[in-house]
Motif scaffolding. Structure first.
Motif, PDB file in Angstrom:
ATOM      1  N   ALA A  38       4.884  -0.389  -0.146  1.00 52.55           N
ATOM      2  CA  ALA A  38       5.105  -1.764   0.303  1.00 52.55           C
ATOM      3  C   ALA A  38       3.966  -2.266   1.175  1.00 52.55           C
ATOM      4  O   ALA A  38       3.571  -3.427   1.098  1.00 52.55           O
ATOM      5  N   ALA A  39       3.398  -1.389   2.001  1.00 53.28           N
ATOM      6  CA  ALA A  39       2.364  -1.823   2.951  1.00 53.28           C
ATOM      7  C   ALA A  39       1.028  -2.094   2.269  1.00 53.28           C
ATOM      8  O   ALA A  39       0.313  -3.046   2.611  1.00 53.28           O
ATOM      9  N   PHE A  40       0.651  -1.276   1.266  1.00 49.44           N
ATOM     10  CA  PHE A  40      -0.712  -1.386   0.692  1.00 49.44           C
ATOM     11  C   PHE A  40      -0.716  -1.662  -0.818  1.00 49.44           C
ATOM     12  O   PHE A  40      -1.770  -1.571  -1.475  1.00 49.44           O
ATOM     13  N   SER A  41       0.459  -2.002  -1.363  1.00 47.86           N
ATOM     14  CA  SER A  41       0.581  -2.328  -2.794  1.00 47.86           C
ATOM     15  C   SER A  41       0.077  -1.164  -3.655  1.00 47.86           C
ATOM     16  O   SER A  41      -0.654  -1.335  -4.636  1.00 47.86           O
ATOM     17  N   LEU A  42       0.465   0.037  -3.277  1.00 51.96           N
ATOM     18  CA  LEU A  42       0.066   1.219  -4.052  1.00 51.96           C
ATOM     19  C   LEU A  42       1.053   1.467  -5.181  1.00 51.96           C
ATOM     20  O   LEU A  42       2.212   1.050  -5.126  1.00 51.96           O
ATOM     21  N   THR A  43       0.557   2.153  -6.180  1.00 52.79           N
ATOM     22  CA  THR A  43       1.466   2.573  -7.247  1.00 52.79           C
ATOM     23  C   THR A  43       2.142   3.863  -6.830  1.00 52.79           C
ATOM     24  O   THR A  43       1.770   4.504  -5.849  1.00 52.79           O
ATOM     25  N   ASP A  44       3.138   4.243  -7.588  1.00 56.03           N
ATOM     26  CA  ASP A  44       3.848   5.478  -7.289  1.00 56.03           C
ATOM     27  C   ASP A  44       2.910   6.678  -7.343  1.00 56.03           C
ATOM     28  O   ASP A  44       2.981   7.579  -6.497  1.00 56.03           O
ATOM     29  N   VAL A  45       2.008   6.696  -8.334  1.00 56.60           N
ATOM     30  CA  VAL A  45       1.048   7.810  -8.462  1.00 56.60           C
ATOM     31  C   VAL A  45       0.105   7.838  -7.268  1.00 56.60           C
ATOM     32  O   VAL A  45      -0.200   8.901  -6.709  1.00 56.60           O
ATOM     33  N   GLN A  46      -0.380   6.640  -6.849  1.00 54.45           N
ATOM     34  CA  GLN A  46      -1.299   6.576  -5.710  1.00 54.45           C
ATOM     35  C   GLN A  46      -0.613   7.025  -4.421  1.00 54.45           C
ATOM     36  O   GLN A  46      -1.198   7.778  -3.622  1.00 54.45           O
TER      37      GLN A  46
ATOM     38  N   ALA B 113      -8.891   6.788 -16.452  1.00 54.11           N
ATOM     39  CA  ALA B 113      -7.993   5.775 -15.865  1.00 54.11           C
ATOM     40  C   ALA B 113      -7.072   6.402 -14.824  1.00 54.11           C
ATOM     41  O   ALA B 113      -6.841   5.819 -13.752  1.00 54.11           O
ATOM     42  N   ARG B 114      -6.554   7.584 -15.131  1.00 48.45           N
ATOM     43  CA  ARG B 114      -5.673   8.254 -14.163  1.00 48.45           C
ATOM     44  C   ARG B 114      -6.451   8.616 -12.902  1.00 48.45           C
ATOM     45  O   ARG B 114      -5.961   8.446 -11.775  1.00 48.45           O
ATOM     46  N   ARG B 115      -7.659   9.108 -13.070  1.00 44.04           N
ATOM     47  CA  ARG B 115      -8.438   9.497 -11.903  1.00 44.04           C
ATOM     48  C   ARG B 115      -8.867   8.288 -11.085  1.00 44.04           C
ATOM     49  O   ARG B 115      -8.848   8.321  -9.838  1.00 44.04           O
ATOM     50  N   LEU B 116      -9.221   7.190 -11.744  1.00 43.56           N
ATOM     51  CA  LEU B 116      -9.610   5.969 -11.016  1.00 43.56           C
ATOM     52  C   LEU B 116      -8.442   5.415 -10.226  1.00 43.56           C
ATOM     53  O   LEU B 116      -8.614   4.907  -9.103  1.00 43.56           O
ATOM     54  N   GLU B 117      -7.263   5.517 -10.814  1.00 42.89           N
ATOM     55  CA  GLU B 117      -6.074   5.042 -10.096  1.00 42.89           C
ATOM     56  C   GLU B 117      -5.882   5.831  -8.811  1.00 42.89           C
ATOM     57  O   GLU B 117      -5.624   5.256  -7.737  1.00 42.89           O
ATOM     58  N   ILE B 118      -6.049   7.137  -8.908  1.00 43.42           N
ATOM     59  CA  ILE B 118      -5.893   7.977  -7.714  1.00 43.42           C
ATOM     60  C   ILE B 118      -7.011   7.695  -6.711  1.00 43.42           C
ATOM     61  O   ILE B 118      -6.781   7.600  -5.483  1.00 43.42           O
ATOM     62  N   LEU B 119      -8.252   7.551  -7.199  1.00 40.98           N
ATOM     63  CA  LEU B 119      -9.377   7.279  -6.309  1.00 40.98           C
ATOM     64  C   LEU B 119      -9.193   5.963  -5.572  1.00 40.98           C
ATOM     65  O   LEU B 119      -9.515   5.844  -4.376  1.00 40.98           O
ATOM     66  N   GLU B 120      -8.708   4.961  -6.263  1.00 41.90           N
ATOM     67  CA  GLU B 120      -8.467   3.672  -5.597  1.00 41.90           C
ATOM     68  C   GLU B 120      -7.416   3.822  -4.496  1.00 41.90           C
ATOM     69  O   GLU B 120      -7.513   3.187  -3.434  1.00 41.90           O
ATOM     70  N   GLY B 121      -6.409   4.652  -4.742  1.00 42.39           N
ATOM     71  CA  GLY B 121      -5.406   4.903  -3.694  1.00 42.39           C
ATOM     72  C   GLY B 121      -6.025   5.619  -2.507  1.00 42.39           C
ATOM     73  O   GLY B 121      -5.738   5.285  -1.339  1.00 42.39           O
ATOM     74  N   TYR B 122      -6.900   6.612  -2.780  1.00 40.14           N
ATOM     75  CA  TYR B 122      -7.575   7.318  -1.699  1.00 40.14           C
ATOM     76  C   TYR B 122      -8.423   6.362  -0.868  1.00 40.14           C
ATOM     77  O   TYR B 122      -8.441   6.414   0.378  1.00 40.14           O
ATOM     78  N   ILE B 123      -9.179   5.525  -1.544  1.00 40.60           N
ATOM     79  CA  ILE B 123     -10.078   4.602  -0.830  1.00 40.60           C
ATOM     80  C   ILE B 123      -9.261   3.634   0.041  1.00 40.60           C
ATOM     81  O   ILE B 123      -9.625   3.341   1.185  1.00 40.60           O
ATOM     82  N   THR B 124      -8.152   3.164  -0.523  1.00 36.84           N
ATOM     83  CA  THR B 124      -7.287   2.288   0.274  1.00 36.84           C
ATOM     84  C   THR B 124      -6.776   3.017   1.516  1.00 36.84           C
ATOM     85  O   THR B 124      -6.716   2.448   2.622  1.00 36.84           O
TER      86      THR B 124
ATOM     87  N   ARG C  40     -18.621   7.415  -4.693  1.00 40.43           N
ATOM     88  CA  ARG C  40     -19.631   7.829  -5.681  1.00 40.43           C
ATOM     89  C   ARG C  40     -18.942   8.261  -6.988  1.00 40.43           C
ATOM     90  O   ARG C  40     -19.381   7.899  -8.077  1.00 40.43           O
ATOM     91  N   GLU C  41     -17.861   9.013  -6.849  1.00 37.45           N
ATOM     92  CA  GLU C  41     -17.135   9.442  -8.051  1.00 37.45           C
ATOM     93  C   GLU C  41     -16.529   8.235  -8.766  1.00 37.45           C
ATOM     94  O   GLU C  41     -16.545   8.161 -10.003  1.00 37.45           O
ATOM     95  N   HIS C  42     -16.016   7.280  -8.015  1.00 36.07           N
ATOM     96  CA  HIS C  42     -15.429   6.077  -8.602  1.00 36.07           C
ATOM     97  C   HIS C  42     -16.489   5.306  -9.394  1.00 36.07           C
ATOM     98  O   HIS C  42     -16.243   4.812 -10.507  1.00 36.07           O
TER      99      HIS C  42
END
Length: 747
Positions: free
Chosen positions: A411-419, A376-387, A441-443
């Motif tokens: 504010a611009a991309f609705s990212l979390t603090d971790v992302q 879950a932590r890695r997916l959260e980061i990956l989603e931020g990267y993809i965005t 692919r990793e996601h």
């Protein structure tokens, strides 16, 4: 209570103070020293040793480190006890003759099966084995709980993940306060098979699991000599006593000689002490069948036992040695352990295996949840990267122009603090286009794994299937090959071999000579010439008996008692011998009527001089005491006449009045003792002789060196108790039939 207790004295009853302190000591001994945990099979000192070696990176593939370094870390960080006790625990885990599956691989002198101690810890080195690594597998994945160490500066695991069935595979032994534990080692492959069967068939009884777990499997091999019922009771109750014997074989030598070669000795028996014990018993003449013992061991056990003579039976020799020495020992089973709630109790085989499976189930769930959290932590980061990749230009602009880019990105991309933090920490080299494809692919891969883990956590059947696959992998890895092969053979309860006194005697032919005046001696061999038979003045031969040195000789006396004398106890040589009354308690007024070797399968006629008698079984003609055994009851004025073997279907009796009577043998009763029945009536005199024969073959008697057979006996046939008639012409004037074979002991 005041904050400062200095100088404070409290009055406490001695019984209360003692009970509180003793209870604290008892709980500490039970929980933290002597009893193993049912989940990983380890005591605290063993668990701390393995955990400390992991921190020192002493993995199976790494180099060795001094044992002093390991012991120092264990004592300084986890185990506040003496260094020698910690080192002894380490050494035991490395000895392949003490641990069925060693957890530590040693380099240097770690002792031997003779009982020699290991070298000092500054000389020896160690590292973990693959089995120890399996016990630790997953410890970094939140599979077990940790607790603070004794000084609160570090933490240690309460229990290890335990991917290997260590408790039953390696066993355990310990003495706590008021309780103890003694668990034998078992075969890991058999344990894994039983665990798999238990997964597929929950609630399986212990008796069924014994189809897989055949019994203990000791590191030193040997043979378990217990029947299945004894094993079943021991494993169902958790308590029992199992006999273990050394493994031996007969080795033939030249000249008909042989020797016993012992290649495996019982578990926890020191070989050197065993040799000393046998040697001491030999010196004390308590092993009369054994001639000598030699230790020819190298890396493998080889103990040679030489018999006293080649006529000794090997099975009887080993039975006497097993009975007196540590070549046969009893392993006391007491499967007392700490359960998952840290409560000491005795478990049976099924409960122990189920407890290990339940622990593996909890480990699997905790590991899966830990992995899901990481995914879950890695997916959260990956989603931020993809965005960020999808809006790369805007992200770069915000980072370059904004004083506080992190809130702007959120504010611009609705990212979390971790992302947002991950995007800001991204390296410029990661902005290449291929990186986006790798992220997607990793996601995708992590999402699929997340879905599979969630499905497994929601379905108990999938979890148990996963555990079964892990146990099967453990069985393939540790249950096969030289390490996994069964060492202790399982045999049934052995036949009880009675070690008789005759077994201690070398078998040789003897001729027993008994004189008229009661002097007895034995000459070696059966070819005894008459010239060798010399007697005291006025004495002469009464009985000549050919027998063996291991025979028991029956002495039937005129008082109606039968005595037993061992042929080997008779005096040897060419002298006059010894008075037979010194060997048996026979009165001076009594004489020997017959001397013979009783056949337990034969029948004998006993009779007195007045013509009364009966038939007795040969098995009754054995007396255990010197006072003998009363067979024929004689009245005052009467004497027992003879005890003769009988066969055929008729009996011929002749009196001193030369009257002959022939009657069927079945008219005489068979008894164990008594006065008997009338065989023949007499007006004058008494019974002279008797002989059994087959009527169809005729009655034979001896005339000097010749024999004569009479087949026409109708004139003398009658019923028991009649007077009879004069014998046929040509009957010996001595009035007796004569022995069919000279010197057969008939008197």
């Amino acid at each position: 209570m005041p904050d400062d207790l200095t100088g404070t004295i409290q009055d406490t009853p001695l019984a209360t103070a003692l009970s509180e302190r003793y209870l604290a000591y008892a709980l500490s001994t039970i929980m933290s020293r002597s009893l193993p945990d049912v989940r990983d099979g380890l005591k605290p000192v063993h668990r701390r040793l393995i955990f400390a070696m992991r921190q020192l990176k002493l993995d199976p593939g790494s180099g060795f480190k001094k044992c002093a370094r390991v012991v120092g870390d264990v004592m300084g960080k986890f185990h506040p006890h003496g260094d020698m006790s910690i080192y002894e625990a380490l050494v035991r885990l490395a000895q392949d003759f003490a641990s069925r599956y060693p957890l530590i691989e040693g380099q240097g002198n770690f002792g031997n099966i003779d009982g020699d101690n290991a070298a000092a810890m500054r000389y020896t080195e160690s590292r973990m084995t693959e089995i120890a690594a399996a016990l630790l597998d997953g410890i970094d994945e939140d599979t077990v709980d940790f607790r603070p160490t004794y000084d609160n500066e570090d933490s240690e695991p309460i229990v290890l993940p335990g991917a290997f069935p260590n408790l039953l595979a390696n066993g355990a032994a310990g003495i706590a306060v008021g309780m103890a534990t003694s668990i034998p080692p078992h075969n890991a492959g058999e344990l894994c098979e039983a665990a798999i069967h238990l997964i597929r068939n929950p609630g399986t009884e212990t008796a069924k699991l014994l189809d897989f777990v055949r019994g203990p499997d000791f590191p030193t091999g040997g043979e378990l000599v217990e029947d299945r019922e004894t094993l079943r009771l021991a494993y169902e109750t958790g308590r029992g006593s199992l006999r273990v014997r050394a493994r031996w074989s007969r080795s033939d030598l030249k000249g008909g000689m042989w020797q016993i070669v012992v290649t495996e000795i019982p578990y926890q028996v020191q070989k050197s002490r065993l040799i000393e014990q046998v040697a001491e018993l030999l010196a004390e003449k308590k092993l009369p069948l054994l001639g000598d013992i030699r230790d020819e061991s190298t890396e493998h056990v080889r103990i040679v036992l030489e018999p006293k003579s080649r006529t000794v039976d090997p099975d009887m020799l080993m039975a006497s040695v097993f009975r007196a020495t540590a070549l046969e020992t009893r392993f006391s089973m007491n499967m007392n352990v700490l359960d998952a709630d840290r409560t000491p109790r005795v478990m049976n085989l099924a409960e122990m295996l189920q407890a290990w499976l339940d622990h593996r189930h909890i480990v699997l769930q905790r590991r899966s949840r830990h992995r899901l959290a990481a995914i879950a932590r890695r997916l959260e980061i990956l989603e931020g990267y993809i965005t960020a990749f999808l809006n790369l230009d805007e992200v770069i602009r915000i980072i370059r122009t904004e004083d506080e880019p992190k809130p702007a990105l959120i504010a611009a991309f609705s990212l979390t603090d971790v992302q947002a933090e991950a995007v800001l920490n991204m390296r410029l080299r990661s902005l290449r286009k291929l990186e986006e494809m790798e992220l997607r692919r990793e996601h995708k891969t992590l999402s699929a794994e997340q879905k599979a883990l969630n499905a497994m956590l929601d379905d108990p059947a999938k979890r148990w299937a996963r555990i079964e696959a892990e146990i099967e992998a453990t069985r393939q890895k540790f249950g096969a090959g030289p390490l996994g092969a069964r060492r202790t053979s399982i045999g049934g309860a052995p036949n009880v071999i009675e070690v008789t006194a005759e077994a201690f005697i070398e078998r040789e032919p003897l001729t027993v000579i008994l004189s008229d005046k009661g002097w007895v001696r034995a000459l070696k061999g059966h070819a005894v010439a008459d010239a060798e038979l010399k007697f005291k003045e006025g004495d002469r031969l009464k009985t000549l008996l050919r027998c063996s040195s291991v025979d028991r000789i029956a002495v039937f006396a005129t008082n109606g008692r039968v005595y037993t004398v061992r042929a080997a106890d008779l005096p040897r040589g060419r002298g006059d011998g010894q008075a037979i009354r010194l060997l048996i308690e026979m009165g001076n007024e009594d004489e020997v009527a017959n001397l013979f070797v009783a056949d337990a399968a034969a029948r004998y006629l006993v009779a007195n001089d007045q013509g009364r008698g009966f038939i007795v079984a040969g098995s009754e003609l054995v007396a255990e005491k010197r006072t003998g055994k009363q067979i024929l009851t004689v009245k005052p004025g009467e004497e027992a006449k003879f005890c003769l073997p009988v066969g055929g279907d008729h009996l011929a009796v002749i009196g001193e009045n030369r009257k002959l009577l022939v009657f069927p043998l079945d008219q005489i009763p068979e008894m164990a003792r008594g006065a008997g029945v009338i065989l023949q009536k007499y007006k004058d005199g008494g019974l002279a002789d008797a002989k059994s024969f087959t009527l169809a073959e005729g009655l034979t008697w001896r005339l000097g060196d010749k024999t004569r057979t009479e087949t026409r006996l109708a004139e003398w046939l009658g019923a028991r108790g009649q007077a009879g008639r004069l014998p046929p012409s040509g009957f010996p004037r001595t009035g007796v039939f004569g022995a069919s074979v000279p010197g057969d002991g008939a008197g």
